[in-house]
Structures are given as C-alpha cells and as structure tokens.
Design an enzyme around this catalytic site. Structure first.
Site, PDB file in Angstrom:
ATOM      1  N   ARG A  59      50.445  34.145  34.339  1.00  0.00           N
ATOM      2  CA  ARG A  59      50.526  32.859  33.637  1.00  0.00           C
ATOM      3  C   ARG A  59      51.962  32.346  33.627  1.00  0.00           C
ATOM      4  O   ARG A  59      52.201  31.151  33.864  1.00  0.00           O
ATOM      5  CB  ARG A  59      49.998  32.986  32.202  1.00  0.00           C
ATOM      6  CG  ARG A  59      48.498  33.182  32.114  1.00  0.00           C
ATOM      7  CD  ARG A  59      48.052  33.398  30.676  1.00  0.00           C
ATOM      8  NE  ARG A  59      48.252  32.224  29.831  1.00  0.00           N
ATOM      9  CZ  ARG A  59      48.116  32.230  28.508  1.00  0.00           C
ATOM     10  NH1 ARG A  59      47.783  33.357  27.884  1.00  0.00           N
ATOM     11  NH2 ARG A  59      48.305  31.128  27.810  1.00  0.00           N
ATOM     12  N   CYS A  96      54.768  32.217  23.429  1.00  0.00           N
ATOM     13  CA  CYS A  96      53.607  32.851  24.091  1.00  0.00           C
ATOM     14  C   CYS A  96      52.609  31.751  24.401  1.00  0.00           C
ATOM     15  O   CYS A  96      53.000  30.647  24.753  1.00  0.00           O
ATOM     16  CB  CYS A  96      53.002  33.958  23.217  1.00  0.00           C
ATOM     17  SG  CYS A  96      52.428  33.399  21.599  1.00  0.00           S
TER      18      CYS A  96
END
Length: 278
Positions: free
Chosen positions: A178, A237
């Site tokens: 990611r 995050c």
C-alpha cells in the site's frame, strides 16, 4: 511493568486491585493482519467493553475514525467509573491491535495512568489464566474530566506546512504494498500512494506472533528508518488506528516525542489537493 505495558503475570496478580479498571478495546473490522477469530465470546474476568468505533471515535466528524471529542471522552470515562487515581489496563483480542489506539486516546485526553497488556487476550489464554464469557458491569460513575493535548495530534494542514522539516520524521504504518502504491487502497475514492517525505514501517514488522518483538529488535527497526536522527516522530496509517501501534512501540523503547496524524491516509489520499510522493 514498563512505562506503557504490563504482562499477563502482573495483571493476574493485580486483577482484584481496588483502583484498577480493565478495558477490552475492540474493533469489529481488522485491517492489515489476519484476524484471530473465536468460536464464542471470551474475555478476561472483570473487563469492561470499550467499542473503539462507537465509544472512542467522533462519528459526527467527516473524518474516518476521528478521535473522540473531549466531551465524548469524558462521558465515556465517567460511565466506566474512571477517576484520576484509577489505573487503566487496556487489551484487545488480537494481541496488539486496537488497544494502542485506545491507550493513545487516553494520553491525548490527559489521562496518563494507562497501560496496554502485552500480547492481549491471546497471551492471557496461552498462559492458562481464567477467562469469562461475559463482560463485567460498572455500577459507579467516575469523575475524570478530559484535558485535550493538541501537541499529541496533527492535522493535514499543519503536516502539509511542515513536510520539509528535517527535525521531523513521518512514519507510515501501512503494509509495504500500500505504501508503494502497488495495490489499490481498500477504501473507495482513496488514491494509492504515500505522503511526500514519509518512510514506511509496517506495524506487522514490529510483531513476534501476537506481541511486540524484543526492545532491541524494535530499537533496530526504528534506527533503520532514521528515528534517532530527528526531534519528533509523526505517525500515520490507513485511518489512525494502527499508527498507534507504532506510537506504543516507540514509547516502549524510549522515543516519547510522538504525534498522531489522525486523519492518516484515508484523509490525505481522499483530498486531490494534497500532494503524493513521486
């Protein structure tokens, strides 16, 4: 016990302490790791429920998983019977996953007498300590009142204006795929990529099974990303949850100048006006 964590042996010895409140901080959706699933409900005796997504998030905010307001936090803690002299221990049923988010929320709101159970419920079960099939019920009201600490949280505007600060390191807890935009984001409408000048430290890389790696191993991981060369660490995050795992680990090894970018990638990646790393 460390400054931020207790182990199962300590908790078992202190379960009956008058001023101890034990919280099971849970989330229904687990992202970034293979969820531990249970065939039936199980918790630690005496634990009170803390639903991160409803009790400890401001669901009136447009931001995903926004920190609760001070008023919301105060109401929840008083409901849980928490006072200034209370010792709070938080755990979750995944080992170390959502408990750090609850722990950091306490810190942001001015409550410092709080620890996370190392290894959480899986470690407790592994030790063979007693379990319960139901939560306890708090009958007393607490009197703790939140005192918000803005220095522990940063918004996207402040982060954007400080991206080139050489004394700050922005650390992203998402998985490498990611972070490197090799896979699409799991949330619709969120761009793939990363914030400029950020470095990657996947929260899963800190784990040895369901608990943290040794302090030496954690220190080496933080050293490798340059954490010892800056004055402060900012953590991001997907939506502000697993960044707190990194914050907890940083405090465990003595890196205490830590800040949460609460909006995290869910916010940054959704705003076309915000830059992506090349």
């Amino acid at each position: 016990m460390s400054n931020v964590m207790v182990d199962c042996d300590w908790l078992n010895t202190h379960l009956g302490d008058k001023h101890l409140v034990l919280l099971d901080a849970f989330m229904l959706k687990i992202v970034g790791k293979e969820p531990i699933e249970y065939s039936e409900f199980i918790t630690i005796p005496g634990a009170l429920p803390l639903d991160i997504e409803s009790d400890f998030c401001d669901n009136q905010s447009a931001q995903l998983h926004a920190l609760p307001t001070p008023q919301q936090f105060t109401k929840q803690l008083q409901k849980l019977g928490i006072n200034n002299q209370t010792k709070v221990v938080i755990f979750d049923n995944q080992g170390i996953y959502s408990a750090p988010r609850a722990w950091w929320t306490f810190k942001v709101m001015g409550f410092d007498n709080v620890w996370v159970l190392d290894g959480g419920l899986p470690a407790w079960i592994e030790k063979g300590y007693p379990t319960s099939s139901a939560y306890a019920q708090e009958t007393n009201s607490g009197d703790f009142a939140a005192s918000y600490s803005p220095d522990k949280v940063i918004d996207y505007k402040a982060l954007l204006s400080d991206l080139n600060n050489a004394q700050q390191l922005l650390v992203d807890a998402r998985g490498r795929a990611r972070f490197n935009a090799e896979v699409a984001e799991p949330r619709p409408g969120v761009r793939a990529g990363r914030i400029p000048n950020s470095v990657n430290l996947p929260f899963a890389s800190l784990m040895d099974g369901n608990r943290f790696k040794s302090k030496q191993a954690l220190s080496e991981l933080f050293f490798e990303i340059g954490a010892s060369n800056v004055q402060r660490l900012v953590f991001s995050c997907g939506s502000g949850i697993t960044a707190c795992i990194l914050i907890l680990a940083a405090h465990e090894i003595g890196l205490s100048d830590t800040i949460l970018y609460d909006g995290s990638w869910a916010e940054w990646g959704s705003n076309e006006a915000l830059p992506l790393a090349d």
